[in-house]
Each structure stands twice: as structure tokens, then as C-alpha cells.
Design a protein around this motif. Structure first.
Motif, PDB file in Angstrom:
ATOM      1  N   THR A  12       0.832  -1.204   0.000  1.00 30.90           N
ATOM      2  CA  THR A  12       0.000   0.000   0.000  1.00 30.90           C
ATOM      3  C   THR A  12       0.862   1.247   0.000  1.00 30.90           C
ATOM      4  OG1 THR A  12      -1.672  -1.179   1.255  1.00 30.90           O
ATOM      5  CG2 THR A  12      -1.825   1.218   1.204  1.00 30.90           C
ATOM      6  N   LYS A  13       1.880   1.237   0.806  1.00 35.71           N
ATOM      7  CA  LYS A  13       2.779   2.397   0.880  1.00 35.71           C
ATOM      8  C   LYS A  13       3.430   2.649  -0.471  1.00 35.71           C
ATOM      9  CE  LYS A  13       4.077   2.028   5.725  1.00 35.71           C
ATOM     10  NZ  LYS A  13       5.170   1.573   6.602  1.00 35.71           N
ATOM     11  N   VAL A  14       3.897   1.591  -1.073  1.00 31.98           N
ATOM     12  CA  VAL A  14       4.546   1.717  -2.375  1.00 31.98           C
ATOM     13  C   VAL A  14       3.571   2.314  -3.394  1.00 31.98           C
ATOM     14  CG1 VAL A  14       5.606   0.465  -4.278  1.00 31.98           C
ATOM     15  CG2 VAL A  14       6.087  -0.215  -1.926  1.00 31.98           C
ATOM     16  N   TYR A  15       2.352   1.850  -3.363  1.00 32.25           N
ATOM     17  CA  TYR A  15       1.353   2.363  -4.293  1.00 32.25           C
ATOM     18  C   TYR A  15       1.117   3.845  -4.053  1.00 32.25           C
ATOM     19  CZ  TYR A  15       0.311  -2.577  -4.926  1.00 32.25           C
ATOM     20  OH  TYR A  15       0.395  -3.912  -5.170  1.00 32.25           O
ATOM     21  N   GLU A  16       0.988   4.191  -2.801  1.00 28.18           N
ATOM     22  CA  GLU A  16       0.725   5.589  -2.445  1.00 28.18           C
ATOM     23  C   GLU A  16       1.814   6.499  -2.993  1.00 28.18           C
ATOM     24  OE1 GLU A  16      -1.962   6.993  -0.685  1.00 28.18           O
ATOM     25  OE2 GLU A  16      -2.725   5.070  -1.389  1.00 28.18           O
ATOM     26  N   VAL A  17       3.049   6.074  -2.833  1.00 32.97           N
ATOM     27  CA  VAL A  17       4.173   6.876  -3.317  1.00 32.97           C
ATOM     28  C   VAL A  17       4.176   6.927  -4.837  1.00 32.97           C
ATOM     29  CG1 VAL A  17       6.681   7.066  -3.396  1.00 32.97           C
ATOM     30  CG2 VAL A  17       5.552   6.340  -1.289  1.00 32.97           C
ATOM     31  N   ALA A  18       3.972   5.777  -5.444  1.00 30.29           N
ATOM     32  CA  ALA A  18       3.998   5.702  -6.904  1.00 30.29           C
ATOM     33  C   ALA A  18       2.940   6.619  -7.508  1.00 30.29           C
ATOM     34  CB  ALA A  18       3.765   4.261  -7.347  1.00 30.29           C
ATOM     35  N   LYS A  19       1.794   6.654  -6.885  1.00 28.37           N
ATOM     36  CA  LYS A  19       0.713   7.503  -7.397  1.00 28.37           C
ATOM     37  C   LYS A  19       1.079   8.973  -7.319  1.00 28.37           C
ATOM     38  CE  LYS A  19      -2.888   4.424  -5.789  1.00 28.37           C
ATOM     39  NZ  LYS A  19      -4.072   4.405  -4.930  1.00 28.37           N
ATOM     40  N   ARG A  20       1.974   9.311  -6.423  1.00 31.51           N
ATOM     41  CA  ARG A  20       2.348  10.722  -6.257  1.00 31.51           C
ATOM     42  C   ARG A  20       3.395  11.177  -7.263  1.00 31.51           C
ATOM     43  NH1 ARG A  20       2.685  10.329   0.219  1.00 31.51           N
ATOM     44  NH2 ARG A  20       0.474  10.352   0.580  1.00 31.51           N
ATOM     45  N   LEU A  36      10.110   4.764   2.495  1.00 27.71           N
ATOM     46  CA  LEU A  36       9.238   3.900   3.292  1.00 27.71           C
ATOM     47  C   LEU A  36       9.940   3.389   4.539  1.00 27.71           C
ATOM     48  CD1 LEU A  36       7.602   1.817   0.444  1.00 27.71           C
ATOM     49  CD2 LEU A  36       6.700   3.817   1.627  1.00 27.71           C
ATOM     50  N   GLY A  37      11.212   3.749   4.678  1.00 24.90           N
ATOM     51  CA  GLY A  37      11.945   3.284   5.844  1.00 24.90           C
ATOM     52  C   GLY A  37      12.499   1.892   5.645  1.00 24.90           C
ATOM     53  N   ALA A  38      12.555   1.442   4.400  1.00 25.06           N
ATOM     54  CA  ALA A  38      13.087   0.118   4.090  1.00 25.06           C
ATOM     55  C   ALA A  38      14.085   0.246   2.959  1.00 25.06           C
ATOM     56  CB  ALA A  38      11.938  -0.816   3.715  1.00 25.06           C
ATOM     57  N   GLU A  39      15.102   1.011   3.207  1.00 23.97           N
ATOM     58  CA  GLU A  39      16.086   1.302   2.176  1.00 23.97           C
ATOM     59  C   GLU A  39      16.676   0.040   1.557  1.00 23.97           C
ATOM     60  OE1 GLU A  39      20.061   4.028   1.662  1.00 23.97           O
ATOM     61  OE2 GLU A  39      19.133   3.751   3.594  1.00 23.97           O
ATOM     62  N   ALA A  48       6.391  -5.095  -5.481  1.00 27.37           N
ATOM     63  CA  ALA A  48       5.100  -4.408  -5.328  1.00 27.37           C
ATOM     64  C   ALA A  48       4.626  -3.904  -6.683  1.00 27.37           C
ATOM     65  CB  ALA A  48       5.241  -3.255  -4.348  1.00 27.37           C
ATOM     66  N   MET A  49       5.556  -3.421  -7.468  1.00 29.08           N
ATOM     67  CA  MET A  49       5.218  -2.933  -8.794  1.00 29.08           C
ATOM     68  C   MET A  49       4.664  -4.070  -9.642  1.00 29.08           C
ATOM     69  SD  MET A  49       5.775   0.293  -9.160  1.00 29.08           S
ATOM     70  CE  MET A  49       5.224   0.551  -7.491  1.00 29.08           C
ATOM     71  N   ASN A  50       5.237  -5.228  -9.439  1.00 27.63           N
ATOM     72  CA  ASN A  50       4.769  -6.389 -10.172  1.00 27.63           C
ATOM     73  C   ASN A  50       3.308  -6.650  -9.845  1.00 27.63           C
ATOM     74  OD1 ASN A  50       4.747  -8.601 -11.764  1.00 27.63           O
ATOM     75  ND2 ASN A  50       5.818  -9.925 -10.339  1.00 27.63           N
ATOM     76  N   LYS A 103      17.650  15.337 -13.994  1.00 23.17           N
ATOM     77  CA  LYS A 103      16.728  16.368 -14.489  1.00 23.17           C
ATOM     78  C   LYS A 103      15.271  15.946 -14.321  1.00 23.17           C
ATOM     79  CE  LYS A 103      15.524  18.840 -18.711  1.00 23.17           C
ATOM     80  NZ  LYS A 103      15.842  18.975 -20.148  1.00 23.17           N
ATOM     81  N   TYR A 104      15.018  14.677 -14.513  1.00 22.13           N
ATOM     82  CA  TYR A 104      13.653  14.159 -14.420  1.00 22.13           C
ATOM     83  C   TYR A 104      13.384  13.445 -13.104  1.00 22.13           C
ATOM     84  CZ  TYR A 104      13.895  14.956 -19.433  1.00 22.13           C
ATOM     85  OH  TYR A 104      14.054  15.521 -20.657  1.00 22.13           O
ATOM     86  N   PHE A 105      14.420  13.249 -12.325  1.00 20.80           N
ATOM     87  CA  PHE A 105      14.261  12.504 -11.081  1.00 20.80           C
ATOM     88  C   PHE A 105      13.351  13.241 -10.099  1.00 20.80           C
ATOM     89  CE2 PHE A 105      15.402  10.829  -6.941  1.00 20.80           C
ATOM     90  CZ  PHE A 105      15.395   9.476  -7.202  1.00 20.80           C
ATOM     91  N   TRP A 106      12.483  12.489  -9.469  1.00 19.74           N
ATOM     92  CA  TRP A 106      11.569  13.050  -8.477  1.00 19.74           C
ATOM     93  C   TRP A 106      11.768  12.330  -7.147  1.00 19.74           C
ATOM     94  CZ3 TRP A 106       7.453  10.521  -5.960  1.00 19.74           C
ATOM     95  CH2 TRP A 106       6.629  11.368  -5.203  1.00 19.74           C
ATOM     96  N   ASN A 107      12.086  13.117  -6.136  1.00 19.30           N
ATOM     97  CA  ASN A 107      12.294  12.527  -4.822  1.00 19.30           C
ATOM     98  C   ASN A 107      10.981  12.486  -4.050  1.00 19.30           C
ATOM     99  OD1 ASN A 107      12.981  11.942  -2.162  1.00 19.30           O
ATOM    100  ND2 ASN A 107      15.037  12.735  -2.496  1.00 19.30           N
ATOM    101  N   PRO A 108      10.554  11.324  -3.608  1.00 15.19           N
ATOM    102  CA  PRO A 108       9.299  11.166  -2.858  1.00 15.19           C
ATOM    103  C   PRO A 108       9.215  12.123  -1.674  1.00 15.19           C
ATOM    104  CG  PRO A 108      10.259   9.022  -3.344  1.00 15.19           C
ATOM    105  CD  PRO A 108      11.249  10.055  -3.790  1.00 15.19           C
ATOM    106  N   GLN A 109      10.325  12.380  -1.060  1.00 20.64           N
ATOM    107  CA  GLN A 109      10.302  13.227   0.128  1.00 20.64           C
ATOM    108  C   GLN A 109      10.032  14.679  -0.213  1.00 20.64           C
ATOM    109  OE1 GLN A 109      13.359  12.580   2.874  1.00 20.64           O
ATOM    110  NE2 GLN A 109      13.243  10.376   2.760  1.00 20.64           N
ATOM    111  N   ASP A 110      10.258  15.055  -1.452  1.00 23.95           N
ATOM    112  CA  ASP A 110       9.988  16.431  -1.862  1.00 23.95           C
ATOM    113  C   ASP A 110       8.500  16.730  -1.827  1.00 23.95           C
ATOM    114  OD1 ASP A 110      12.592  16.854  -2.199  1.00 23.95           O
ATOM    115  OD2 ASP A 110      12.597  16.640  -4.366  1.00 23.95           O
TER     116      ASP A 110
END
Length: 112
Positions: A12-20, A36-39, A48-50, A103-110
Motif C-alpha cells: 500500500t505504501k509503495v502504491y501511495e508513493v507511486a501515485k504521487r 518507506l523506511g526500508a532502504e 510491489a510494482m509487479n 533532471k527528471y528525477f523526483w524525490n518522494p520526500q519532496d
DNA sequence: TCTATGACTCCGG
DNA sequence: CCCGGAGCCATAG
């Protein structure tokens, strides 16, 4: 599996981030895992993507490995479908690899 | 309950 | 510079 009501919290967490992930942006498995705290569980993100393959809300094509390589391309219908999708969003890709990843990278924490 | 696996990542040769 | 092996951890069978 579902120990709690619904899907595992991890997925669920992975999905939430991916959607953002914003349009025309990409991120890496490791970045998501870290957020997610699971580096060390970057592989789980891919897992999860699968599973997310069945969920159209999750733009799995915007998630690449740390090198910006479209490692998940094989999991899409067409061999170049993943690249096509990203290029369609304005992301420059060469040989299944993002040219200017930073240039295209998006950091979830941003976004948090 | 145990074993195998993987859309990762790091490190060494 | 290119290739291979080891570590990691959650899920599926």
C-alpha cells in the motif's frame, strides 16, 4: 499476506508513493524504499510494482532503477512500451535509459 | 513452516 | 570499462 484488513501495508505504501509521482517525472526503487523506511528493500518495491501491474492507478513505468535504466520494461506488454510511455511524458530516453536522470528525477520526500 | 525468487544495489576483480 | 557474485527482505508456493 493479508494479515490485516486489506493488502499488506508495505504494498500500500509503495502504491501511495507511486501515485504521487508527477507527470513527466521518474524515481528509483531505492528512493521509494528509503522513503518507506526500508532502504534495503528496494527489491520489494519492484515486487510491489509487479503486483501493481493489475492496478492502473500505479504508474509503474515512472519507476526505474538507480541508473535510470528501464529495468521493468520486460514486464510490460511491448518491449518498448515503457520507453514509449515515458517519452510521451517528455522524458528523454536513449537505449532504454533516461538521459538526464537528475533532471527528471523526483524525490518522494519532496512531495511530503 | 521452509524454500525459492526477484522491476535492486553495492562491491570487487 | 565490463562482468559476476553477495547481501537484503517481503511475498508466493
Amino acid at each position: 499476506m493479508e494479515r490485516k484488513t486489506g493488502s499488506s501495508n508495505f504494498f500500500t505504501k509503495v502504491y501511495e508513493v507511486a501515485k504521487r509521482i508527477p507527470f513527466g517525472k521518474v524515481t528509483s526503487y531505492g528512493a521509494i524504499a528509503k522513503h518507506l523506511g526500508a532502504e534495503r528493500s528496494a527489491r520489494m518495491v519492484g515486487w510491489a510494482m509487479n503486483a501493481a501491474h493489475n492496478i492502473d492507478d500505479v504508474p509503474a513505468h515512472r519507476v526505474v532503477n538507480r541508473n535510470g535504466l528501464l529495468t521493468g520494461k520486460s514486464h510490460f506488454d511491448g518491449t518498448n512500451l515503457m520507453q514509449q510511455l515515458l517519452e510521451n511524458e517528455g522524458v528523454e530516453i536513449k537505449n532504454y535509459q533516461i538521459v538526464d536522470l537528475e533532471k527528471y528525477f523526483w524525490n518522494p520526500q519532496d512531495n511530503f
